[in-house]
Enzyme design. Structure first.
Site, mmCIF file in Angstrom:
data_model
loop_
_atom_site.group_PDB
_atom_site.id
_atom_site.type_symbol
_atom_site.label_atom_id
_atom_site.label_comp_id
_atom_site.label_asym_id
_atom_site.label_seq_id
_atom_site.Cartn_x
_atom_site.Cartn_y
_atom_site.Cartn_z
ATOM 1 N N CYS A 121 8.262 -3.516 -0.765
ATOM 2 C CA CYS A 121 7.224 -3.331 0.270
ATOM 3 C C CYS A 121 7.664 -2.647 1.554
ATOM 4 O O CYS A 121 6.995 -1.726 2.016
ATOM 5 C CB CYS A 121 6.629 -4.693 0.614
ATOM 6 N N LEU A 140 8.418 -6.751 10.773
ATOM 7 C CA LEU A 140 9.501 -7.536 10.149
ATOM 8 C C LEU A 140 10.695 -6.638 9.845
ATOM 9 O O LEU A 140 11.847 -6.984 10.157
ATOM 10 C CB LEU A 140 8.997 -8.197 8.866
ATOM 11 N N LEU A 169 2.770 -13.025 0.991
ATOM 12 C CA LEU A 169 3.845 -13.816 0.370
ATOM 13 C C LEU A 169 5.144 -13.004 0.333
ATOM 14 O O LEU A 169 5.123 -11.771 0.230
ATOM 15 C CB LEU A 169 3.459 -14.236 -1.053
ATOM 16 N N GLY A 193 15.638 -4.471 1.375
ATOM 17 C CA GLY A 193 15.148 -3.867 0.143
ATOM 18 C C GLY A 193 13.791 -4.462 -0.157
ATOM 19 O O GLY A 193 13.117 -4.964 0.741
ATOM 20 N N THR A 241 4.985 4.487 -3.499
ATOM 21 C CA THR A 241 5.042 5.740 -2.743
ATOM 22 C C THR A 241 4.811 6.890 -3.719
ATOM 23 O O THR A 241 5.352 6.897 -4.832
ATOM 24 C CB THR A 241 6.420 5.867 -2.058
ATOM 25 N N GLU A 260 8.805 -12.694 -1.793
ATOM 26 C CA GLU A 260 9.369 -13.105 -3.077
ATOM 27 C C GLU A 260 10.466 -14.143 -2.848
ATOM 28 O O GLU A 260 11.154 -14.118 -1.833
ATOM 29 C CB GLU A 260 9.880 -11.878 -3.834
HETATM 30 N N1 LIG Z 1 5.708 -7.817 -4.413
HETATM 31 C C1 LIG Z 1 5.371 -8.445 -3.307
HETATM 32 O O1 LIG Z 1 6.062 -9.338 -2.855
HETATM 33 C C2 LIG Z 1 4.121 -8.076 -2.559
HETATM 34 C C3 LIG Z 1 3.689 -8.899 -1.514
HETATM 35 C C4 LIG Z 1 2.520 -8.557 -0.832
HETATM 36 C C5 LIG Z 1 1.782 -7.441 -1.200
HETATM 37 N N2 LIG Z 1 2.221 -6.656 -2.221
HETATM 38 C C6 LIG Z 1 1.383 -5.525 -2.632
HETATM 39 O O2 LIG Z 1 0.627 -5.950 -3.779
HETATM 40 C C7 LIG Z 1 0.417 -4.868 -4.688
HETATM 41 C C8 LIG Z 1 0.941 -5.231 -6.068
HETATM 42 O O3 LIG Z 1 2.331 -5.427 -5.966
HETATM 43 P P1 LIG Z 1 3.173 -6.090 -7.154
HETATM 44 O O4 LIG Z 1 4.541 -6.284 -6.622
HETATM 45 O O5 LIG Z 1 2.420 -7.250 -7.696
HETATM 46 O O6 LIG Z 1 3.156 -4.890 -8.234
HETATM 47 P P2 LIG Z 1 3.570 -4.980 -9.783
HETATM 48 O O7 LIG Z 1 4.005 -3.622 -10.153
HETATM 49 O O8 LIG Z 1 4.462 -6.148 -9.997
HETATM 50 O O9 LIG Z 1 2.194 -5.325 -10.520
HETATM 51 C C9 LIG Z 1 1.126 -4.454 -10.600
HETATM 52 C C10 LIG Z 1 0.472 -4.603 -11.974
HETATM 53 O O10 LIG Z 1 -0.735 -3.829 -11.987
HETATM 54 C C11 LIG Z 1 -0.905 -3.342 -13.310
HETATM 55 N N3 LIG Z 1 -1.863 -2.211 -13.284
HETATM 56 C C12 LIG Z 1 -1.733 -1.006 -12.687
HETATM 57 N N4 LIG Z 1 -2.840 -0.270 -12.870
HETATM 58 C C13 LIG Z 1 -3.705 -1.021 -13.598
HETATM 59 C C14 LIG Z 1 -5.025 -0.819 -14.102
HETATM 60 N N5 LIG Z 1 -5.688 0.309 -13.846
HETATM 61 N N6 LIG Z 1 -5.586 -1.807 -14.816
HETATM 62 C C15 LIG Z 1 -4.924 -2.960 -15.056
HETATM 63 N N7 LIG Z 1 -3.693 -3.216 -14.604
HETATM 64 C C16 LIG Z 1 -3.080 -2.264 -13.874
HETATM 65 C C17 LIG Z 1 0.481 -2.943 -13.738
HETATM 66 O O11 LIG Z 1 0.575 -2.861 -15.145
HETATM 67 C C18 LIG Z 1 1.315 -4.086 -13.138
HETATM 68 O O12 LIG Z 1 1.538 -5.129 -14.067
HETATM 69 C C19 LIG Z 1 1.102 -3.655 -4.030
HETATM 70 O O13 LIG Z 1 0.140 -2.949 -3.284
HETATM 71 C C20 LIG Z 1 2.111 -4.291 -3.092
HETATM 72 O O14 LIG Z 1 2.407 -3.455 -1.996
HETATM 73 C C21 LIG Z 1 3.361 -6.961 -2.920
HETATM 74 O O1 LIG Z 2 16.977 -11.408 8.505
HETATM 75 C C1 LIG Z 2 16.742 -10.764 7.480
HETATM 76 C C2 LIG Z 2 15.582 -10.956 6.694
HETATM 77 C C3 LIG Z 2 15.400 -10.167 5.563
HETATM 78 N N1 LIG Z 2 16.326 -9.245 5.206
HETATM 79 C C4 LIG Z 2 16.097 -8.417 4.003
HETATM 80 O O2 LIG Z 2 14.806 -7.837 4.072
HETATM 81 C C5 LIG Z 2 14.275 -7.645 2.775
HETATM 82 C C6 LIG Z 2 12.877 -8.211 2.662
HETATM 83 O O3 LIG Z 2 12.942 -9.612 2.713
HETATM 84 P P1 LIG Z 2 11.632 -10.538 2.735
HETATM 85 O O4 LIG Z 2 10.713 -10.020 3.770
HETATM 86 O O5 LIG Z 2 12.069 -11.929 2.863
HETATM 87 O O6 LIG Z 2 11.060 -10.341 1.252
HETATM 88 P P2 LIG Z 2 9.797 -9.569 0.631
HETATM 89 O O7 LIG Z 2 9.475 -10.261 -0.638
HETATM 90 O O8 LIG Z 2 10.089 -8.109 0.615
HETATM 91 O O9 LIG Z 2 8.577 -9.867 1.640
HETATM 92 C C7 LIG Z 2 8.126 -8.927 2.604
HETATM 93 O O10 LIG Z 2 7.265 -7.981 1.993
HETATM 94 C C8 LIG Z 2 6.101 -8.590 1.355
HETATM 95 C C9 LIG Z 2 5.374 -7.475 0.651
HETATM 96 O O11 LIG Z 2 4.495 -6.799 1.476
HETATM 97 C C10 LIG Z 2 5.275 -9.300 2.421
HETATM 98 O O12 LIG Z 2 4.130 -9.875 1.813
HETATM 99 C C11 LIG Z 2 6.131 -10.368 3.092
HETATM 100 O O13 LIG Z 2 5.379 -10.998 4.127
HETATM 101 C C12 LIG Z 2 7.372 -9.706 3.691
HETATM 102 O O14 LIG Z 2 8.236 -10.704 4.244
HETATM 103 C C13 LIG Z 2 15.278 -8.296 1.802
HETATM 104 O O15 LIG Z 2 16.109 -7.302 1.261
HETATM 105 C C14 LIG Z 2 16.078 -9.218 2.703
HETATM 106 O O16 LIG Z 2 17.373 -9.464 2.232
HETATM 107 C C15 LIG Z 2 17.473 -9.059 5.957
HETATM 108 O O17 LIG Z 2 18.310 -8.225 5.637
HETATM 109 N N2 LIG Z 2 17.656 -9.836 7.079
#
Ligand SMILES: NC(=O)c1ccc[n+]([C@@H]2O[C@H](COP(=O)([O-])OP(=O)(O)OC[C@H]3O[C@@H](n4cnc5c(N)ncnc54)[C@H](O)[C@@H]3O)[C@@H](O)[C@H]2O)c1
Ligand SMILES: O=c1ccn([C@@H]2O[C@H](COP(=O)(O)OP(=O)(O)O[C@H]3O[C@H](CO)[C@@H](O)[C@H](O)[C@H]3O)[C@@H](O)[C@H]2O)c(=O)[nH]1
Length: 454
Positions: free
Chosen positions: A274, A225, A161, A271, A92, A163
């Protein structure tokens, strides 16, 4: 085109695991993950990976050195790529127009400029990061500005995905979503990406759409979600007033197949990096298009989540005779959910900070997130203690903030014996049996259920 070289910019929670699974499943393709962060890249080259994710190391070990590589050499790697996934952070915005709501697209923009500068052939550029709808249009403009001789086809391929279950989610996805332009080059690029996923994902699970539907669907999936979590949390407040039990209500509504059972666990609030970010982004886009009623509707999901966290702290204070000043309160759990060391937007951060403001002596325990907690709580007088029994010694109250299996299995008799009396337990995840703990001697405060107190 047959894809031989994949490069991913961004070696974080998404880039690392996603590329590891692609490399595992496609031994005929070289996959290189690049990042500016040298420490992160170094860690990916060892067995002490920069992120904790169950089963990740096993997958990395299968492919690393064979067809999976981690590097800081961005220029050299882009030059040899057929496909570049962009998986950088999109947090953000904290400054200027849209601060606090819009997505900061600075890192994405920089990637597009690097790709334009270093590419040595026509390329497919894949948006893996979560982005506002219509970002691909801006990327296309950056990529095709100036004097590049090459054609860059932008696809949207959002990642779903979660976490803690990332590897299973990647190996067995509910669906893979690929959006692209409806013209010949767009359809060709979509077919190339479909071919990669087809190495392990069945065709009916690979959904192709136009670019904008794909970009928007990612934000909408997270909004739906999170909305379920806020909905059940809102009802948990009502349960606490009426002697209804949130677990029973949850089960009763979930047996309606139209509602379904998932994401109905009441909690201290959602939390993670995302949910909040993506909903705020959706809200910002709606306002941009003048859809204020739509924006207000989704904004309420975040407002309810903030309320749930504050409500939890208010309850602790009210219960402990309106003051926690100089009382020892132990937080069991700091990660935003179990099975991860990630603390981004963890409700525990807000809760601990509010308790410290009330001058409680706060101790924090977590099996995987203490390193991150140290950073998040920098400058605050908080004690970090990995051993939950040590952390709870002499405490007036224990709050469960993360649903780690280890906290379900603790010897609560032993914990109770070493606490100050009256001993309070606030279960922010509903993982303990309230009756059993009450019988041990605790005053028990679950979420959305009657308190058991003496
Ligand atoms: N964390 C999740 O579970 C999750 C799931 C789905 C989608 N997303 C999305 O995926 C994206 C990445 O999320 P994340 O959690 O992997 O972030 P992250 O902060 O863990 O990783 C991002 C990486 O990009 C690198 N980076 C930034 N700018 C760069 C550049 N110009 N050149 C090279 N490297 C650079 C940073 O150093 C960092 O290591 C976000 O848009 C997020 O919303 C995250
Ligand atoms: O019944 C529930 C389910 C989840 N949570 C909370 O919600 C948050 C998010 O949980 P979860 O969605 O399982 O984990 P994330 O890794 O944040 O994954 C979400 O965010 C990702 C980043 O965009 C997406 O890719 C996934 O599909 C989406 O599930 C966590 O704090 C959980 O504890 C609750 O409190 N109650």
């Amino acid at each position: 085109m047959s894809i031989k070289e994949i490069v991913c910019i961004g070696a974080g929670y998404v880039g690392g695991p996603t590329m590891s699974v692609i490399a595992e499943k496609c031994p005929h393709i070289n996959v290189t993950v690049v990042d500016l962060n040298e420490d992160r890249i170094k860690a990916w080259q060892t067995d002490d990976l920069p992120i904790y994710e169950p089963e990740l190391l096993d997958v990395v070990k299968v492919a690393r050195g064979r067809n999976l590589f981690f590097s800081t050499e961005i220029e050299k790697n882009i030059a040899k790529a057929d496909v570049v996934f962009v998986s950088v952070n999109t947090p953000t915005k904290t400054f200027g127009k849209g601060a606090g709501v819009a997505a900061n697209l600075e890192f994405i923009g920089k990637c597009a400029r690097s790709i334009r500068k270093y590419a040595k052939r026509d390329l497919i550029v894949v948006e893996k990061s979560t982005l506002p709808v219509r970002t691909a249009e801006a990327l296309e403009k950056i990529l095709h500005s100036g004097e590049s001789d090459y054609h860059f086809e932008v696809l949207s391929n959002p990642e779903f995905l979660a976490e803690g279950t990332a590897i299973n989610d990647l190996q067995n996805p509910d669906r893979v979503l690929i959006g692209g332009r409806e013209n010949e080059t767009g359809q060709k690029a979509i077919a190339d990406l479909v071919e990669i996923y087809s190495n392990w994902v069945s065709p009916e699970k690979i959904l192709t759409t136009n670019t904008w539907s794909s970009e928007l669907s990612k934000l909408v999936a997270n909004a739906f979600l999170a909305q379920r979590v806020s909905s059940i949390n809102s009802i948990s407040a009502l349960c606490e007033k009426t002697e209804a039990d949130i677990t029973e209500v949850s089960k009763a509504i979930s047996m309606d197949s139209r509602i379904g059972a998932k994401f109905l666990n009441a909690s201290v609030g959602f939390g993670g990096s995302c949910f909040k970010k993506d909903i705020l982004n959706l809200v910002y886009i709606c306002r941009h298009y003048g859809l204020n009623e739509v924006a207000d509707y989704w904004d309420q999901v975040v407002i309810m989540n903030d309320y749930q966290q504050t409500r939890f702290v208010d309850k602790i204070i009210a219960t402990m005779f309106n003051t926690v000043s100089d009382k020892k309160i132990t937080a069991l759990g700091f990660a935003f959910k179990a099975n991860t060391g990630d603390t981004r937007e963890s409700p525990a951060i807000i809760i601990v900070k509010q308790l410290v403001e009330e001058r409680a002596r706060v101790y924090v325990s977590d099996p995987k997130a203490l390193k991150q907690a140290k950073h998040d709580l920098d400058g605050l007088d908080v004690v970090l203690e990995e051993d939950p029994y040590e952390a709870c010694k002499g405490a007036d109250a224990v709050c469960i903030l993360t649903e780690w299996q280890a906290y379900k299995d603790l010897d609560y008799k032993k914990i109770y014996a070493n606490m100050n009396k009256p001993a309070f337990i606030f279960d922010g995840r509903n993982i303990i049996n309230p009756q059993e703990l009450y019988e041990i001697g605790f005053n028990v405060y679950p979420i959305g259920k009657a308190a058991l107190e003496r």
